[in-house]
Structures are given as C-alpha cells and as structure tokens.
Enzyme design. Structure first.
Site, PDB file in Angstrom:
ATOM      1  N   GLY A  53     -10.459  -5.690  28.612  1.00 21.91           N
ATOM      2  CA  GLY A  53      -9.990  -4.274  29.584  1.00 21.91           C
ATOM      3  C   GLY A  53     -11.143  -3.469  29.840  1.00 21.91           C
ATOM      4  CB  CYS A  54     -14.377  -2.121  28.779  1.00 19.60           C
ATOM      5  SG  CYS A  54     -14.358  -1.158  28.013  1.00 19.60           S
ATOM      6  CD  GLN A  55     -16.442  -2.357  36.727  1.00 22.67           C
ATOM      7  OE1 GLN A  55     -16.559  -1.246  36.290  1.00 22.67           O
ATOM      8  NE2 GLN A  55     -17.359  -2.953  37.762  1.00 22.67           N
ATOM      9  CB  SER A  56     -19.245  -2.037  31.392  1.00 19.13           C
ATOM     10  OG  SER A  56     -19.807  -1.260  31.648  1.00 19.13           O
TER      11      SER A  56
END
Length: 147
Positions: A53-56
C-alpha cells in the site's frame, strides 16, 4: 526499563513541529529525521517485511523482547523514511496493548494528513496498520504463553 509514555512522545513531536513556520521547513525536518534513522540490516529487507500500500518501498521489521515490541524500518524515499522514523519513535519499545491503544493524534495535530499527497497518506496508514498488526500478533503470542 522505564519507557516514556506514548502521549508524551507525541506531545514532543507536536512541539517540535510548532517551531517551524512553513511546511517546507517541516518537510526538511521530516527528511532530517529519516536521515537519522539507523540503516536496516539487509536480512530484514525481504518481501515479508515490505509494506503493502506504499508508493515507495518500505521495509518494517519487528521484534518482541521482554513484553515489548521494537521496530526497525527503512525506505527508498527520504520523506517516507522520515515518516516511519516518527512512528518508530512513538511506538517502538512499548507493550503490545499500548501500541494497539495508541490513537497517534500527533499525525493530525501536526497537519500531516492534509499536507501529504493521497498516495503518501495511504502509505502512512499502511505503516501504522502493519505496526499495529505486529503488536496484535505479539499480544496474542504473549496470551498463549501465559496459558
């Protein structure tokens, strides 16, 4: 081992952010916090420790010692590394039930959710969820060990 209560740590963070006039300065502060976060050992940079769920890319590892949960993390994005370092400062070293009960109001108080892009906000929430999931797992293990 004496541990500063979560609410006191949150209050300190709120006070630190109050020293800055602009969000540009606050972002710089968050980036500096990230730079101070100790590097995560390579053995912890595995798929199981990646936050979904993290872009990074964010890795979060947890350990349970003497009834307390300790977190370590790293990210390939400096701002995200700063965000996770704040969460670690607040939650690491506390008992599972304290982590589960933590409201983490400091995030709202410092205006973080309104100044992050939607993808970063989602990532921050995913990091919090994972930390609370670790706390829940360790709380369950503690309960089973007492039986």
């Amino acid at each position: 081992m004496s541990q500063q209560p979560i609410l006191e740590i949150e209050k300190e963070i709120i006070e630190d952010f109050a020293l800055f006039d602009s969000w540009e300065d606050k972002y710089e502060y968050i980036i500096d916090l990230g730079k101070k976060l100790p590097a995560l050992e390579e053995e912890h940079k595995i798929a199981d420790n990646k936050i979904k769920g993290c872009q990074s890319t964010v890795w979060l590892a947890a350990a349970h010692e003497d009834g307390r949960v300790f977190f370590k993390a790293d990210s390939d994005a400096v701002i995200v590394k700063g965000l996770v370092s704040m969460l670690i400062k607040v939650l690491s070293g506390h008992r599972p039930e304290e982590i589960l009960e933590a409201k983490l109001d400091f995030i709202r108080e410092i205006g973080m959710m309104t100044h992050l892009a939607q993808t970063r906000s989602n990532g921050l929430l995913a990091m919090i969820k994972q930390m609370k999931n670790y706390a829940l797992a360790y709380q369950t293990i503690q309960g089973l060990e007492k039986k």
